[in-house]
Design an enzyme around this catalytic site. Structure first.
Site, PDB file in Angstrom:
ATOM      1  N   ASP A 132       0.884  -1.110  -0.003  1.00  0.00           N
ATOM      2  CA  ASP A 132       0.080   0.042   0.056  1.00  0.00           C
ATOM      3  C   ASP A 132       0.956   1.078   0.020  1.00  0.00           C
ATOM      4  O   ASP A 132       0.384   2.269  -0.562  1.00  0.00           O
ATOM      5  CB  ASP A 132      -0.861   0.182   1.266  1.00  0.00           C
ATOM      6  CG  ASP A 132      -1.960  -1.160   1.282  1.00  0.00           C
ATOM      7  OD1 ASP A 132      -1.815  -1.882   0.347  1.00  0.00           O
ATOM      8  OD2 ASP A 132      -2.462  -1.253   2.345  1.00  0.00           O
ATOM      9  N   ASP A 147      -2.716   5.455  -2.949  1.00  0.00           N
ATOM     10  CA  ASP A 147      -2.098   4.252  -2.212  1.00  0.00           C
ATOM     11  C   ASP A 147      -1.483   3.441  -3.433  1.00  0.00           C
ATOM     12  O   ASP A 147      -2.122   3.280  -4.514  1.00  0.00           O
ATOM     13  CB  ASP A 147      -3.065   3.422  -1.495  1.00  0.00           C
ATOM     14  CG  ASP A 147      -3.544   3.732  -0.093  1.00  0.00           C
ATOM     15  OD1 ASP A 147      -3.334   5.109   0.389  1.00  0.00           O
ATOM     16  OD2 ASP A 147      -4.021   3.202   0.662  1.00  0.00           O
ATOM     17  N   HIS A 192      -7.576  -0.312  -3.441  1.00  0.00           N
ATOM     18  CA  HIS A 192      -6.665  -1.250  -3.988  1.00  0.00           C
ATOM     19  C   HIS A 192      -7.258  -2.210  -5.153  1.00  0.00           C
ATOM     20  O   HIS A 192      -8.304  -2.968  -4.756  1.00  0.00           O
ATOM     21  CB  HIS A 192      -6.252  -2.191  -2.821  1.00  0.00           C
ATOM     22  CG  HIS A 192      -5.727  -1.110  -1.619  1.00  0.00           C
ATOM     23  ND1 HIS A 192      -5.431  -1.429  -0.282  1.00  0.00           N
ATOM     24  CD2 HIS A 192      -5.251   0.084  -1.502  1.00  0.00           C
ATOM     25  CE1 HIS A 192      -5.146  -0.387   0.584  1.00  0.00           C
ATOM     26  NE2 HIS A 192      -4.854   0.565  -0.241  1.00  0.00           N
ATOM     27  N   ASP A 250      -5.859  -5.024  -6.315  1.00  0.00           N
ATOM     28  CA  ASP A 250      -5.292  -6.337  -6.290  1.00  0.00           C
ATOM     29  C   ASP A 250      -6.079  -7.429  -5.758  1.00  0.00           C
ATOM     30  O   ASP A 250      -5.961  -8.492  -5.714  1.00  0.00           O
ATOM     31  CB  ASP A 250      -3.761  -6.382  -5.690  1.00  0.00           C
ATOM     32  CG  ASP A 250      -3.835  -5.753  -4.395  1.00  0.00           C
ATOM     33  OD1 ASP A 250      -4.866  -5.209  -3.870  1.00  0.00           O
ATOM     34  OD2 ASP A 250      -2.703  -5.885  -3.761  1.00  0.00           O
ATOM     35  N   CYS A 309      -0.734  -7.961  -0.903  1.00  0.00           N
ATOM     36  CA  CYS A 309      -0.735  -6.963   0.129  1.00  0.00           C
ATOM     37  C   CYS A 309       0.381  -6.776   0.984  1.00  0.00           C
ATOM     38  O   CYS A 309       0.968  -5.939   1.510  1.00  0.00           O
ATOM     39  CB  CYS A 309      -1.938  -6.670   0.727  1.00  0.00           C
ATOM     40  SG  CYS A 309      -3.553  -6.634  -0.145  1.00  0.00           S
TER      41      CYS A 309
HETATM   42  N1  ABU Z   1      -6.509  -4.340   0.969  1.00  0.00           N
HETATM   43  C1  ABU Z   1      -7.331  -4.816  -0.230  1.00  0.00           C
HETATM   44  C2  ABU Z   1      -8.548  -4.806   0.032  1.00  0.00           C
HETATM   45  C3  ABU Z   1      -9.526  -4.721  -1.242  1.00  0.00           C
HETATM   46  C4  ABU Z   1     -10.800  -5.447  -0.914  1.00  0.00           C
HETATM   47  O1  ABU Z   1     -11.533  -5.141   0.024  1.00  0.00           O
HETATM   48  O2  ABU Z   1     -11.132  -6.396  -1.933  1.00  0.00           O
END
Ligand code: ABU
Length: 361
Positions: free
Chosen positions: A115, A195, A244, A246, A346
């Site tokens: 992040d 981020d 995010h 990913d 992450c």
């Molecule tokens: N830190 C990744 C969280 C993403 C999600 O809530 O799918």
């Protein structure tokens, strides 16, 4: 300039080249954000409210940090056994309150290096972040970054937003994330914010989404700083509360894009010649305490190279799908770490991957 062994201190151009050095996060000293934090509320799953009301401002319960810490150590050992050099952040006291001219806060953790920083070629880019609780998080990684800088890495640190009240969109309502079909975000466009985990790298093409922590100014800042070898592509998917990218899309190898079918209904045209790998629905996570994230953490895996990927051992349908697509999944226990808001992707940040900068499109 390079390190003694003749390798560049920092070099990584995509998400899949052979991994040589990586940072693995830590949950030591992790502190729960306050319930009434507007930025946290924008992505907080409904079922998590009680957790933040009870624990906000206090250290995470030790049973949570102990089990997640043990899983991070297993991840670090697994990477070392694969020949990857593993680095860890410095200890920081995240329970210490800090005061700025506009607000005060405690910290969060150093659990998610993905992040707070990203490597683009030979350059480390520090993200400015958008949560008050993450304002000083980068300092847990600063000794490492300074070491890489002394070893020859380029180093960019994005301007931090003031995170004053005007930075947040006070009309944002997480129950109505779209207005007239346009996605709404909790952060404004007044100041630069992003981020690093809202970006992913495919050589000369870098992809990014706007989210509740990444705004247009943040995207423009990265695009202008990284130089003309790279092109930034902005993409938008159907995550109603994005933070995010990913758990939405993740390139696993040249020409292979893993997607979350709930949020990805239309593949960006640029990927038209890529194989699209549709992740199976996450296994029922039940009441496992997903306090900061969706269940799609299941697809948040780390590529060690074009074949080997590390992910949580309980994700059987995804593990089987990966095998059928020709990957070699390496599975480790990682479910306890999920409660902190991430999985293996992450929890790591690439420092060095062997390979060249090129185009995959
Ligand atoms: N830190 C990744 C969280 C993403 C999600 O809530 O799918």
């Amino acid at each position: 300039m390079t390190q003694e062994n003749n390798k560049p201190a920092v070099w990584s151009c995509n998400e899949w080249d052979p991994l040589e050095e990586v940072i693995v996060g830590s949950v030591e000293g992790a502190t729960v954000p306050e319930y009434d934090d507007v930025a946290l509320q924008s992505i907080m799953p409904d079922h998590a409210a009680n957790f933040f009301k009870e624990h906000g401002g206090k250290p995470f319960p030790s049973e949570m940090t102990d089990s997640a810490s043990a899983e991070l150590d297993i991840l670090a050992d697994t990477l070392k056994s694969l020949g990857v050099k593993v680095r860890r952040p410095d200890k920081m006291d995240f329970s210490k309150e800090y005061v700025t001219p506009w607000w005060k806060s405690k910290g969060l953790y150093a659990a998610m290096p993905r992040d707070v920083m990203m490597v683009i070629g030979d350059t480390i880019v520090e993200a400015p972040m958008a949560w008050r609780s993450r304002y000083f998080e980068i300092y847990a990684f600063r000794n490492l970054i300074q070491e890489y800088f002394k070893g020859g890495a380029k180093w960019l640190s994005a301007p931090k937003p003031s995170m004053n009240d005007a930075f947040y969109n006070d009309t944002y309502n997480s129950d109505e994330p779209y207005k007239d079909g346009v996605k709404q975000f909790v952060i404004s466009e007044n100041e630069v914010a992003f981020d690093a985990a809202d970006f992913f790298r495919c050589g000369k093409d870098i992809f990014v989404q706007k989210s509740n922590v990444t705004n247009q100014m943040g995207i423009d800042w990265v695009a202008r700083q990284i130089g003309t070898d790279y092109k930034i592509h902005e993409v938008e998917f159907g995550d109603p509360h994005p933070m995010h990218i990913d758990t939405t899309v993740l390139p696993l190898a040249p020409g292979k894009l893993l997607i979350n079918p709930t949020w990805v209904k239309k593949i960006p045209e640029i990927f038209k010649d890529w194989e699209i790998l549709v992740a199976p629905e996450p296994t029922k996570l039940g009441d496992s305490g997903m306090y900061f994230s969706s269940d799609w953490l299941t697809m948040n895996m780390l590529s060690v190279n074009e074949k080997q990927v590390i992910l949580d051992e309980q994700e059987t349908p995804l593990i089987e799908a990966l095998k059928s697509w020709g990957f070699e999944p390496i599975t480790i226990p990682f479910r306890n770490f999920y409660a902190f808001g991430g999985s293996v992707h992450c929890a790591t940040a690439d420092i060095r991957r062997r390979g060249e900068l090129k185009s995959y499109f």
